[in-house]
Structures are given as C-alpha cells and as structure tokens.
Design a protein around this motif. Structure first.
Motif, mmCIF file in Angstrom:
data_model
loop_
_atom_site.group_PDB
_atom_site.id
_atom_site.type_symbol
_atom_site.label_atom_id
_atom_site.label_comp_id
_atom_site.label_asym_id
_atom_site.label_seq_id
_atom_site.Cartn_x
_atom_site.Cartn_y
_atom_site.Cartn_z
ATOM 1 N N GLU A 205 0.838 -1.197 0.000
ATOM 2 C CA GLU A 205 0.000 0.000 0.000
ATOM 3 C C GLU A 205 0.881 1.258 0.000
ATOM 4 O O GLU A 205 0.511 2.280 -0.580
ATOM 5 N N PRO A 246 -2.473 -4.074 -2.455
ATOM 6 C CA PRO A 246 -3.056 -3.377 -1.312
ATOM 7 C C PRO A 246 -4.517 -3.812 -1.122
ATOM 8 O O PRO A 246 -5.198 -4.122 -2.090
ATOM 9 N N GLN A 247 -4.960 -3.807 0.148
ATOM 10 C CA GLN A 247 -6.321 -4.260 0.448
ATOM 11 C C GLN A 247 -7.374 -3.475 -0.318
ATOM 12 O O GLN A 247 -8.337 -4.039 -0.813
ATOM 13 N N ILE A 248 -7.188 -2.144 -0.446
ATOM 14 C CA ILE A 248 -8.241 -1.384 -1.136
ATOM 15 C C ILE A 248 -8.296 -1.744 -2.614
ATOM 16 O O ILE A 248 -9.370 -1.806 -3.205
ATOM 17 N N GLU A 250 -7.744 -4.659 -3.743
ATOM 18 C CA GLU A 250 -8.451 -5.929 -3.767
ATOM 19 C C GLU A 250 -9.971 -5.710 -3.701
ATOM 20 O O GLU A 250 -10.725 -6.319 -4.445
ATOM 21 N N VAL A 251 -10.386 -4.819 -2.809
ATOM 22 C CA VAL A 251 -11.807 -4.519 -2.676
ATOM 23 C C VAL A 251 -12.358 -3.995 -4.012
ATOM 24 O O VAL A 251 -13.378 -4.487 -4.519
ATOM 25 N N PHE A 267 -5.378 4.470 -4.861
ATOM 26 C CA PHE A 267 -4.513 3.925 -3.820
ATOM 27 C C PHE A 267 -4.572 4.661 -2.491
ATOM 28 O O PHE A 267 -3.777 4.422 -1.607
ATOM 29 N N ILE A 269 -7.212 5.803 0.773
ATOM 30 C CA ILE A 269 -8.488 5.403 1.350
ATOM 31 C C ILE A 269 -9.582 6.427 1.041
ATOM 32 O O ILE A 269 -10.708 6.074 0.721
ATOM 33 N N ALA A 272 -10.792 5.950 -2.434
ATOM 34 C CA ALA A 272 -11.538 4.698 -2.536
ATOM 35 C C ALA A 272 -12.930 4.879 -1.955
ATOM 36 O O ALA A 272 -13.924 4.397 -2.508
ATOM 37 N N LYS A 273 -12.999 5.589 -0.839
ATOM 38 C CA LYS A 273 -14.292 5.843 -0.211
ATOM 39 C C LYS A 273 -15.205 6.590 -1.189
ATOM 40 O O LYS A 273 -16.346 6.192 -1.421
#
Lengths: 282, 264, 278
Positions: A205, A246-248, A250-251, A267, A269, A272-273
């Motif tokens: 990330e 990175p987890q986001i 993946e989401v 990349f 948060i 992404a939100k």
C-alpha cells in the motif's frame, strides 16, 4: 535520461552468498525526478540490483549508464557513489562517529569538500529529516532513539547530495508513527527537489501510493514494469510470485469483477471511499 | 569462505574415524603431535607418514584434501627450511657460493623442521576434517572437566567456543554489509599507506563492535530466558560415550608408540 | 487462578528516570491469545520482560501461577513456564546447528538425553522445520530462525509463549509463517500466547487486544471492540489496516457497514448486498 540499465546480468560465484539470486538480463530506464518502487520477495535480487547501481557490485555483464557514463567501466567509483546514494536496511547500524555532525559529515568529507560546504550539507540533510541542527549536531548518535538514529543515518547519505537516492526498506522495524513521519519526509524531499528515488518496500500500500512507477523482480528477472495501476491489476500473478496487492485495490477489483462500474487505479483510502460512495449512490 | 570458518574444514563421511569419540581423537592427535617433536630419525617420520596414510584411508578422506590444507603454510615451511639450510652449521660443507654455504647439519635440521611443520598441520587437519567444531567443543569440555577443581572453567570455555562458532559467520556478513554501506558514503578501504588504511577501518570496526555488544546483550537475555545458569545441573542431548572403536584406536596408537620407541 | 496476574505494576530503569510502567493491571488465562500493541516507548517491551522475571517490579506484583517473580527461588520455574521469543532472529540462537540449539533449553533443565531428543524432535515438527535439523542458523531466513527460536522454547514445555515483536524484522512471507505457527500453538496445543507487535493485522488473531500508551493500558477488548474505534486507535499512533479504515470511513459516510470487517470478501459482499437493495 538519467539512468539506463541494459542487459544487466549478475552471477555470484557459487562459493559466496547463497541468500540472493543472481540477476538475469535486466533492462529499464529511469527519468530524472521519477519515484520508482522496487518490489519482489526476499531473494528476488532487489538488493543485488541496487548495489550494482552504485558500483558496490560489479555485474557479470551488461551496462549501467548514468548521465551518459557507463559505470560498469568507470574507474572513479567515488563519483558513481556520490551520484547514486544508497541507504541500506537498518542504516543506523553503520553509525560510528562521536557526534551526529561528524557522522553525517563523513560522506561529504570523503568527497573532499571544504569545511563550509560540509557544514552546509550537514545542515541541509538534518533539515530534510526534521532534526534540529543546533539541538542534535553535538549529540552522540548512539544515545538517540531508534527513529532519530534512522534519520541521522539517512541524512548521512543525503549529505552526499546524490542524483538518485535508493532506499532499501527505510522504515523496516520502526513503529507506525516513526514510519509515517519518515515516509512523509521522503515525499517532501522529492516534491521539493524532484530528486530521483528508488524505494524498496514490502508494504504494497505504501509503494502503490508513493511510486510513479513500479518495478517487480522475481528470481533475478524484471517481470513487471509499469504504473501502480498497471502493476496491481495483475493480482493473481503478484500472488504467484509471493507478493500481494493493497487491500483497497483488492476490494475495488472484486467489486469490479461483480459487474460494477468502478475504477481500480486508486490507492488512497479517501479516494476509494469516494469511488465506492459514487457506485453506491448510482 | 564463510562456510570454511563456519564448519571449519569438516567433511561429513560415514567412517570409523568420524564416528569415534572426539575425546579419543583429541587425545590421539595430541599424543601424535608430541611424538612429532620427539622423533629425530627419518625412519621414524616414515612410520608417522604410514600412520597418516592409514588414518586418511579409514576416514575416507582424499589425501589431496590434506595436501590442500598444507598449502596456505607453504611459505612458512619453505622459510624454515631455507633459514636452517643457510644458518645452521655443522658437518661437511655440501655447497658453497661466495658467502652462502650449506652444511650437512643445516640440511638435516632444515628437513626435520619442515617435516615437523607438515606433520603438525596434517594432524590438526585430520582432526578438524573428521570432527565438527561442535563435537570438538564437547570433547574439550569433557576432557577439561577433571581440571575444574583446580579452577579451569571448562564449561565456560566450551560455551564461549560454541557461541563464537555460532556468531562468526553472522559478524562476517555484517562486516561486509557495513563496509558496503560506508563505501556508499565514499569511504575508501583500499588506497593509501598503512596508517591511512588502518584509520579507514574505524568506520567499519566501531559499528561492528557496537553491534556485537548489542547482540551480546540480546543473547544474554535470551539465554537467561531459556533457564541458562552456567554449567551447574546442565545435561546434554548428545552424551559422549567411548565405544569399542575408541579403544581400538587408542590401542593402535600404543602399537605405534612401541614401534617408535624401538626405532628411537 | 489466572496463569499470569499483574497488579499495580510500576517500574523504572533508574531512580532518577521517569516511570516506564505506571500501574499496570493485567490477567492472562491459560490458553488465551493476548496481543499487546503500542508505539515505541509505550512500555510494552518492558512489560514483556516482567512476565518471566527478566525484570522485577519496583512496585506492585507479577504472579505466575500464583508465584511472585520477585522471589529468587521461583525464578527458574517461572522461566520454564513462560517462554520468551525476542525481536532479532540473529541474536537468540546459541548453537550453530539447529537441533543443538533447540536442545539448549531442555539441557539447562537438566533433563535426560533421551527425553531431550524426544522433545527436540517434537518441537521441530510443530514449527515445521524438521528438514533443517542439521542446518546452521546463519543459512536460514529470518522467519525460519524465529521458528527455530520458538521451537527452542517449546522444547521446555512452557504454559505460555511471550513474543516480543518477533515479526518486526521479517519479510511478509516470514511474518506469515511465524504467525501461522503461533496460531497453531494456541489453537491446537492450547498454549497461552502474549504477542507484542506493531502490526495491527496480527492483532486481529487475538482473543483480546491490549493497547498501551505511556506506561499504561489505555484500551482493552476483543478485536471487534478495538477496531471499531478507528479514531481512538489512531490517537495512540497505531496503524489501522486499510480495510478496517475503509469500512470505518464508509460507515461514517452513512453506509450500513460495520467497521469490524476483517476480510475483503466480507466487505465486498456487504457492499454488493447494499447496492442490490437500492
């Protein structure tokens, strides 16, 4: 063009280190001012590669051209090492002088600079890593906190005023707060001076957020080379070679795979939100 | 290079010599080395050579490997030989050119000293080639145990050796890393005269020592956490036990002693 | 009786220095998995050293199985019961051969040769390193070395494993292997674990998370309870896993997402479900 690597290969002879793979036919170019992330699991050849870039390891074959000069041929390694600064893992283990000033001055002094120039460079370097010159210059580096030691060690390389700065996991073993601070200092430096940076990191990330471009090494080969968005699209491949995304990412990728119209090249948060909210609100 | 230091020269083989108790091997080798200095006839050395040949056969070790271990000391051996050749006086003059002169006694003593050195190295190599450093440490500890009463710190010495064996490779690796890191800051370890070279080692040695102390602190904590409190009440996983082969080896050595005694 | 019981523990390294621990109360039960997090200087490593009597309290008490660490005669039994693994994988192995190293602890306990051999064997198997028994530690990776260190502790048959940032110096693969091993020990062998870490993703595995700050316990609860307080965690300079933070921000923005979602698929499914309802 600042740096060009052509057909670079390296074999350790069998007797020495067995921990790192050799390099095989590596080719890439780096423009001035780029922020490059270098990823790959342990033993993929990252450390070998960055050490060839500043002449610590002489590659078996291939060329490394920096400022139109092939450094694999040059005799003047000091000049190469000035141009390409390398911060090793756990750099605080190399501190040796009695004062912070003397330790940071070690590099500039080796370059044969005058006392005023050395002092100026130490001042500048300490400023970059957010340590106050007057407070710290006369203190013993061994009596500082872990985070401060790390900063002094990084400043020691910054004081060489390199054109390319290579950082090998600069935040390894630090606590989250210090890690975030040091990353912010690096970002700040790059934005101010448009220094070329190569960052090795295991934190996907972090690399995804910071780098303009990512190089992926596996078993000594350069297997991916592209922007964060391009590289992290290859989730399956990255997992195959022992890396992740990175987890986001993946989401977002999973949402996209479920027939949603959503961007996956995000990349942070916050972004992404926003992207998810946009999707949810139709 | 790293591995050489790490395991000494130990070569793993399935042989009687490898399997025998390290104490036996240490004692026998010490005993042979003593005789090396007592013997002063060529026939004595001939018998010694015979025993070495026998031992290498039994240990399944190539003679070349033994010769290889002599190589690094070739210079010292030749140096000893030459000094004796030209310096030791006595007997007939064998050769003369201007002020250089070789006399009989010089040749004899020169050859003896050279042979003694070669045998010395050969015996120690035989020991280290067939015994892992850890076994050696164990063996030494047991051999020194009886001397504890007169204040020989047998356990402590053995523990120190064990830890040294464990950490030498780590420290060498670290030295290489620090050297590279200082080179990256423009340090120069190669050029300049002796004083300058010695000075250039400071950036290497200071961090190396500081890190070694840090490691020592860590290790002490880890050892304490694992209930280490010196040699008292401590047992060992691998218990050394003398077997038939050990007695056989010792017996063979006695036969050798008899032969040498007769020939002396 | 809890396995470890700490009451009103205060400690400082020197008379003229600040207190490192300022009144810590903590209980650890048999078989429990406790994770302690906190930034550097929060006192968590000092606390760890209290658990097996490497340090003893200036004030207050640390009891292991009801026995105080401050009493000299208890110390070796306590150290046998509370095994400790440290941060630097290079600095805690003693012997230059793996199985000899694992034997070090049992040897110190004065066990018989046959018993030690059996324990070494078992410990190697539990950490999945039996293939490396004759290797030299310096040829192993960091993660492998840490697993050997854990095996060395296991061979002493402790009741509790205390891990002081064992993953801080490892790469992601090594970190995962070590955590898998630790989890197995806890779940399959029922061993109590006190795990100290900076990595909040590792804290997700715990039965209970303890957050330390400035020598005190400031938060305590299940992962669900702790991770639903994202702003609170950030206040103590701790990391929040990206996924948790994303879920938290989404719930703040009015989506019906709970912030204690710990895996990607769960969040994705929830989002898809919410979207289908629109």
């Amino acid at each position: 063009m600042l740096l060009e690597v052509k057909n670079l290969s390296h074999n350790y002879d069998l007797e020495s280190s067995v921990t790192d793979y050799s390099l095989q036919d590596i080719n890439f170019m780096i423009e001035r001012g780029q922020f490059v992330g270098l990823i790959g699991h342990t033993g993929s050849g990252k450390s070998t590669l960055v050490q060839t870039l500043n002449g610590l390891i002489k590659p078996t074959t291939g060329q490394i051209i920096i400022d139109d000069q092939d450094i694999t041929k040059t005799k003047n390694l000091k000049e190469v090492r000035q141009k390409v600064g390398l911060v090793f893992q756990y750099p605080e283990h190399q501190l040796f002088e009695e004062t912070v000033f003397a330790d940071i001055a070690f590099g500039p002094k080796n370059l044969g600079l005058t006392e005023q120039e050395v002092e100026q460079r130490v001042k500048n370097a300490l400023e970059v890593v957010n340590l106050d010159y007057e407070t710290f210059k006369d203190r013993s580096p061994f009596k500082l906190s872990g985070g401060q030691q790390r900063r002094v060690a990084i400043a020691g390389v910054l004081a060489m005023e390199p054109e390319v700065l290579i950082l090998d996991e600069p935040t390894a073993g630090l606590d989250p707060k210090t890690r975030q601070e040091i990353i912010a200092e690096i970002v700040n430096l790059q934005q101010k001076t448009s220094l070329t940076i190569i960052l090795i990191s295991h934190r996907m990330e972090e690399v995804a957020r910071l780098a303009d471009r990512i190089l992926v090494l596996d078993e000594g080969k350069l297997v991916l080379d592209g922007t964060s968005a391009e590289v992290f699209q290859q989730q399956e491949f990255l997992q195959e070679i022992g890396l992740g995304v990175p987890q986001i990412t993946e989401v977002l990728m999973k949402l996209k795979n479920k027939d949603n119209m959503i961007a996956t090249d995000i990349f942070t948060i916050e972004e992404a939100k926003q992207e998810i909210l946009k999707l949810m609100r139709g | 290079m790293l591995d050489e230091i790490m395991i000494g020269q130990y070569i793993e083989r399935d042989s009687v010599v490898h399997k025998s108790d390290p104490r036996t091997k240490i004692l026998v080798v010490m005993f042979f080395i003593t005789t090396v200095f007592l013997i002063n006839t060529f026939s004595g050395y001939f018998i010694l050579a015979g025993f070495i040949y026998l031992a290498t056969m039994m240990a399944k070790i190539n003679l070349k490997r033994i010769i290889k271990s002599i190589k690094p000391l070739t210079f010292i051996i030749l140096f000893t030989l030459v000094i004796h050749l030209f310096m030791t006086r006595g007997g007939d003059v064998l050769w003369q050119w201007r002020f250089l002169r070789i006399e009989e006694e010089g040749l004899r003593l020169g050859l003896f000293m050279a042979l003694r050195l070669i045998f010395l190295i050969t015996f120690t190599s035989l020991l280290t080639l067939t015994t892992s450093p850890l076994e050696l440490t164990d063996g030494l500890e047991r051999l020194l145990n009886p001397f504890k009463r007169i204040g020989v710190p047998a356990h402590e010495l053995a523990m120190m050796m064990t830890i040294a064996l464990r950490f030498i490779p780590t420290l060498l690796e670290e030295a290489q890393k620090i050297m590279n890191a200082q080179k990256a800051r423009g340090a120069d370890f190669e050029s300049g005269n002796l004083i300058k070279k010695a000075k250039s080692l400071i950036p290497l040695l200071v961090p190396l020592f500081i890190n070694a102390f840090r490691r020592a602190d860590d290790l002490a904590l880890a050892m304490e956490s694992r209930c280490y409190r010196g040699g008292e009440n401590r047992t060992r996983m691998n218990v050394l036990m003398l077997a038939t082969r050990d007695y056989l080896i010792m017996a063979t050595s006695l036969i050798y002693l008899g032969l040498v005694a007769i020939l002396l | 009786m809890p396995l470890i019981e700490i009451a009103d523990l205060c400690y400082r390294y020197n008379q003229d220095q600040d207190w490192i621990l300022k009144g810590v109360d903590l209980k650890v039960d048999s078989g429990e998995f406790v994770v302690i997090v906190g930034h550097n200087g929060s006192g968590k490593s000092t606390l760890a050293k209290m658990l097996n009597g490497l340090l003893v309290p200036d004030e207050g008490e640390v009891l292991v199985n009801g026995k105080a660490t401050s009493r000299e005669e208890n110390i070796w039994e306590i150290r046998r019961q509370i095994g400790m693994v440290f941060q630097n994988p290079d600095n805690q192995l003693v012997a230059n051969i793996v199985e000899e190293d694992i034997a070090f602890g049992p040897e110190n306990l004065g066990l018989e040769s046959a018993v030690i051999k059996k324990r070494v064997e078992e410990a190697l198997e539990v950490v999945g390193m039996d293939k490396f028994r004759r290797n030299a530690p310096h040829n192993l990776s960091g993660g492998q070395k840490q697993r050997i260190a854990i095996a060395g502790i296991l061979a002493m048959h402790p009741k509790c494993l205390v891990l002081d940032e064992p993953t801080a110096m490892l790469d992601p693969v090594g970190r995962k292997d070590v955590m898998t091993t630790v989890q197995e020990l806890n779940q399959e062998l029922g061993m109590a674990v006190v795990h100290i870490t900076h990595f909040m993703t590792e804290a997700l595995l715990a039965d209970r998370i303890i957050v330390m700050d400035q020598g005190k316990i400031v938060l305590e609860g299940t992962p669900q309870e702790i991770f639903s307080q994202v702003d609170e965690i950030k206040k103590y300079h701790l990391d929040v896993p990206q996924l948790t933070e994303l879920a938290f921000r989404l719930s703040q923005a009015g989506l019906d997402v709970s912030p204690d979602i710990f895996n990607v698929d769960e969040l994705v499914e929830k989002l898809c479900y919410l979207k289908s309802k629109i």
